[in-house]
Design an enzyme around this catalytic site. Structure first.
Site, PDB file in Angstrom:
ATOM      1  N   CYS A 156      19.609 -19.807  -9.702  1.00  0.00           N
ATOM      2  CA  CYS A 156      19.143 -19.900  -8.452  1.00  0.00           C
ATOM      3  C   CYS A 156      20.248 -20.840  -7.416  1.00  0.00           C
ATOM      4  O   CYS A 156      20.084 -20.849  -6.337  1.00  0.00           O
ATOM      5  CB  CYS A 156      17.836 -20.576  -8.339  1.00  0.00           C
ATOM      6  SG  CYS A 156      16.618 -19.480  -8.831  1.00  0.00           S
TER       7      CYS A 156
HETATM    8  N1  COA Z   1      -3.952 -15.260  -9.224  1.00  0.00           N
HETATM    9  C1  COA Z   1      -4.827 -16.000  -9.542  1.00  0.00           C
HETATM   10  N2  COA Z   1      -4.782 -17.108 -10.305  1.00  0.00           N
HETATM   11  C2  COA Z   1      -3.649 -17.143 -11.135  1.00  0.00           C
HETATM   12  C3  COA Z   1      -2.741 -16.504 -11.033  1.00  0.00           C
HETATM   13  C4  COA Z   1      -2.738 -15.291  -9.751  1.00  0.00           C
HETATM   14  N3  COA Z   1      -1.628 -14.769  -9.756  1.00  0.00           N
HETATM   15  N4  COA Z   1      -1.503 -17.052 -11.789  1.00  0.00           N
HETATM   16  C5  COA Z   1      -2.040 -17.927 -12.251  1.00  0.00           C
HETATM   17  N5  COA Z   1      -3.189 -18.227 -11.928  1.00  0.00           N
HETATM   18  C6  COA Z   1      -4.419 -19.248 -12.568  1.00  0.00           C
HETATM   19  C7  COA Z   1      -3.876 -19.824 -13.557  1.00  0.00           C
HETATM   20  O1  COA Z   1      -4.099 -19.006 -14.901  1.00  0.00           O
HETATM   21  C8  COA Z   1      -4.381 -21.241 -13.699  1.00  0.00           C
HETATM   22  O2  COA Z   1      -5.622 -21.176 -14.219  1.00  0.00           O
HETATM   23  P1  COA Z   1      -6.369 -22.350 -14.847  1.00  0.00           P
HETATM   24  O3  COA Z   1      -6.362 -23.509 -14.060  1.00  0.00           O
HETATM   25  O4  COA Z   1      -7.785 -21.720 -15.151  1.00  0.00           O
HETATM   26  O5  COA Z   1      -5.492 -22.511 -16.229  1.00  0.00           O
HETATM   27  C9  COA Z   1      -4.136 -21.485 -12.052  1.00  0.00           C
HETATM   28  O6  COA Z   1      -4.397 -20.027 -11.534  1.00  0.00           O
HETATM   29  C10 COA Z   1      -3.013 -22.383 -11.810  1.00  0.00           C
HETATM   30  O7  COA Z   1      -1.853 -21.929 -12.480  1.00  0.00           O
HETATM   31  P2  COA Z   1      -0.661 -22.626 -12.286  1.00  0.00           P
HETATM   32  O8  COA Z   1       0.457 -21.584 -12.870  1.00  0.00           O
HETATM   33  O9  COA Z   1      -0.813 -23.825 -12.834  1.00  0.00           O
HETATM   34  O10 COA Z   1      -0.350 -22.647 -10.481  1.00  0.00           O
HETATM   35  P3  COA Z   1       0.519 -23.643  -9.932  1.00  0.00           P
HETATM   36  O11 COA Z   1      -0.082 -24.308  -8.840  1.00  0.00           O
HETATM   37  O12 COA Z   1       1.417 -24.344 -10.606  1.00  0.00           O
HETATM   38  O13 COA Z   1       1.494 -22.580  -9.263  1.00  0.00           O
HETATM   39  C11 COA Z   1       3.904 -21.747  -9.276  1.00  0.00           C
HETATM   40  C12 COA Z   1       2.386 -21.643  -9.890  1.00  0.00           C
HETATM   41  C13 COA Z   1       4.854 -20.845 -10.146  1.00  0.00           C
HETATM   42  C14 COA Z   1       3.769 -21.090  -7.969  1.00  0.00           C
HETATM   43  C15 COA Z   1       4.212 -22.992  -9.120  1.00  0.00           C
HETATM   44  O14 COA Z   1       3.976 -23.829 -10.277  1.00  0.00           O
HETATM   45  C16 COA Z   1       5.779 -23.136  -8.722  1.00  0.00           C
HETATM   46  O15 COA Z   1       6.262 -22.504  -7.627  1.00  0.00           O
HETATM   47  N6  COA Z   1       6.653 -23.918  -9.510  1.00  0.00           N
HETATM   48  C17 COA Z   1       7.849 -24.117  -8.967  1.00  0.00           C
HETATM   49  C18 COA Z   1       8.633 -22.949  -9.608  1.00  0.00           C
HETATM   50  C19 COA Z   1       9.982 -23.054  -9.330  1.00  0.00           C
HETATM   51  O16 COA Z   1      10.589 -23.424  -8.354  1.00  0.00           O
HETATM   52  N7  COA Z   1      10.698 -21.873  -9.950  1.00  0.00           N
HETATM   53  C20 COA Z   1      12.100 -21.883  -9.671  1.00  0.00           C
HETATM   54  C21 COA Z   1      12.134 -20.401 -10.067  1.00  0.00           C
HETATM   55  S1  COA Z   1      13.838 -19.613  -9.848  1.00  0.00           S
END
Ligand code: COA
Length: 374
Positions: A156
Site C-alpha cells: 500500500c
Molecule cells: N458481514 C457481516 N459480518 C461480518 C463480515 C461481513 N462481511 N465480516 C466479518 N463480520 C463479523 C465478524 O465475524 C465479527 O463477528 P464477531 O464479533 O461475532 O466475531 C464482526 O463482524 C466484527 O468483525 P471484525 O473483522 O472484527 O470487524 P472490524 O470492525 O475490525 O472491521 C475491517 C473489519 C477489516 C474493515 C477493519 O478491521 C479494518 O479496516 N482494519 C484496517 C485494515 C487495513 O487498513 N488494512 C490495510 C489493508 S491494505
C-alpha cells in the site's frame, strides 16, 4: 539544488462499479449454495456453516459503499467469484500497462509534457502481472519515454515510496523527469469467497509526474506542488499478507494464498505508527500541524482515517481536511492516497501545505509534505 515538484497527476477509473448490495447478494447466494451442498457435513459437525455478509456491516466498519473493477460479471457470478481477465498474448499490452497509459496521459497533459520528455518510468504497485520483462519497461516502450524504468513494490505504500524514489533520482542526477504510476488490480488478489475481506478492494491506476521546480514553473503550469519533506517507515508484520506468487504451483490450494489480514490488529497497530510518522515529518520540516490544510490519507478504512486525522489536527476533521474517496473506490492499495490528492489538490491555495500519507502491508508507511507553489 533546485526543489522537486509534482507537476501532474492522472487517474484511470475502470468502467464497472459494484455496489455493496450487489457484492453481498452474490456472496450470500454462494453461502446458501455452500451450506445446502455441505448440509450433511455441517450437520455432522465436520464443516462449519458459512455466514451471510451484510452491506450495512461493510459500510459501518469501513466506509466503503462501492468499488470499481476491471471485470464485474466474473466477480458476481457465484461459479467463478473472480475477475475474468483473459491471459494476454506476448504481442498485446499487459492489463497494467493499458491502465497506466490512460493515467499517465492525463498526468503528462497536466504537466505540459510529452512522453519523450520522461527519462525514468516507475511502476509502483502491490502486485505485478508477471515477473518480467518489467511492466515499467513495457510502459516506457508503449508511451515512447526515454531513459530507463523499473518496477517496485512495497504494497500500500508503493506510491509514496515511488514518489520518494523519483525525487532521489532527480536530486542525484540519474533522471530529470519521472513518470511514476500505480496500476492496482486489487480484485485479482482478493478472495471474493472470504466474508472477512471480500468487500475491501477495488481496481484503479494513478500516475504522478515529478521534475525540478524551475522548468515546471517556466511552463506556467497551474497546479505545481513542491516536495518539502519526505519520511518513510517499515516494520515487519504478518498481519497483512498476500502469499500469491511464482511458487503457487507448489500449493494444492492456491486460493489459500490470496490476501488475508487481521484487520483489528492492523487498525490498532498502524494508527500510532502513522500519527508518529506524520508528526516526525512535520517536526523535521519545522511545520506546525495547524499549518497543514489537508491530509490525503491512504484509503483503507474511514474510521481509521478519521482517527488519524483527529490525532493530527486535534479536532474532528472536515471533509476538506481529510478527503475520502473510499466510499466510491474502496481500498485501492497504493493508489488510494494519490486518488485523494488528485481529486482534491486544487482545494489548496498557493503556499498552503498538505501531506500525502500511505500505510499498509509490511508494515510500510510513507509521508510526503507538499506545498502548492502555483
Ligand atoms: N458481514 C457481516 N459480518 C461480518 C463480515 C461481513 N462481511 N465480516 C466479518 N463480520 C463479523 C465478524 O465475524 C465479527 O463477528 P464477531 O464479533 O461475532 O466475531 C464482526 O463482524 C466484527 O468483525 P471484525 O473483522 O472484527 O470487524 P472490524 O470492525 O475490525 O472491521 C475491517 C473489519 C477489516 C474493515 C477493519 O478491521 C479494518 O479496516 N482494519 C484496517 C485494515 C487495513 O487498513 N488494512 C490495510 C489493508 S491494505
Amino acid at each position: 539544488m533546485n526543489s522537486i515538484v509534482i507537476s501532474g497527476t492522472g487517474l484511470f477509473t475502470p468502467e464497472f462499479s459494484i455496489s455493496n448490495e450487489e457484492l453481498v447478494s452474490s456472496f450470500n447466494e454462494y453461502v446458501d449454495n455452500f451450506n445446502i451442498e455441505n448440509k450433511v457435513a455441517i450437520d455432522a459437525g465436520e464443516t462449519g456453516a458459512l455466514e451471510h455478509s451484510s452491506a450495512e456491516f461493510i459500510e459501518k466498519v469501513s466506509g466503503i459503499k462501492s468499488r470499481f473493477v476491471l471485470d464485474k460479471s466474473g466477480i458476481l457470478d457465484t461459479d467463478t467469484m473472480r475477475p475474468i481477465l483473459a491471459i494476454r498474448s506476448d504481442k498485446e499490452h499487459s492489463v497494467m500497462v493499458e491502465m497506466a497509459i490512460e493515467a499517465a496521459n492525463e498526468a503528462l497533459f497536466e504537466a505540459g509534457l510529452q512522453a519523450e520528455d520522461i527519462d525514468m518510468v516507475l511502476v509502483a504497485a502491490s502486485n505485478m502481472e508477471r515477473a518480467y520483462p518489467a511492466i515499467s519497461v513495457e510502459l516506457q516502450s508503449a508511451l515512447g519515454c526515454k531513459g530507463y524504468g523499473f518496477d517496485m513494490n512495497i504494497a500500500c505504500s508503493s506510491a509514496t515510496f515511488g514518489i520518494n524514489t523519483a525525487m532521489d533520482a532527480i536530486k542525484s542526477g540519474s533522471a530529470t523527469k519521472v513518470l511514476m504510476v500505480n496500476p492496482e488490480i486489487c480484485s485479482g488478489h482478493l478472495n471474493f469467497r472470504d466474508r472477512d475481506c471480500h468487500f475491501i478492494f477495488g481496481d484503479v491506476c494513478t500516475a504522478v509526474v515529478l521534475e525540478e521546480k524551475t522548468p515546471a514553473l517556466e511552463r506556467q503550469l497551474e497546479n505545481v506542488f513542491e516536495i518539502e519533506q519526505t519520511r518513510l517507515f517499515t516494520q515487519f508484520s504478518n498481519n497483512i499478507r498476500n502469499n500469491f506468487g511464482f511458487l503457487n504451483r507448489q500449493s494444492d490450494d492456491p486460493q489459500k494464498l490470496l490476501f488475508k489480514q487481521n484487520g483489528r490488529k492492523v487498525f490498532k497497530e498502524v494508527v500510532p505508527v502513522v500519527v508518529n510518522l506524520i508528526k516526525e515529518l512535520l517536526n523535521t520540516a519545522a511545520v506546525k500541524t495547524s499549518e497543514i490544510k489537508t491530509l490525503w490519507l491512504h484509503q483503507a478504512n474511514s474510521n481509521m482515517n478519521q482517527l488519524i486525522a483527529r490525532k493530527i489536527f486535534d479536532h474532528e476533521p472536515s471533509e476538506q481536511e481529510s478527503p475520502t474517496v473510499l466510499d466510491e473506490y474502496a481500498n485501492t492499495s497504493s493508489a488510494g492516497s494519490v486518488i485523494a490528492f488528485h481529486k482534491n489538490k486544487t482545494n489548496l491555495a498557493i503556499n498552503e501545505q498538505g501531506v500525502i500519507c500511505s500505510f499498509g502491508a509490511g508494515y510500510s508507511a510513507g509521508a510526503i509534505l507538499l506545498k502548492r507553489v502555483s
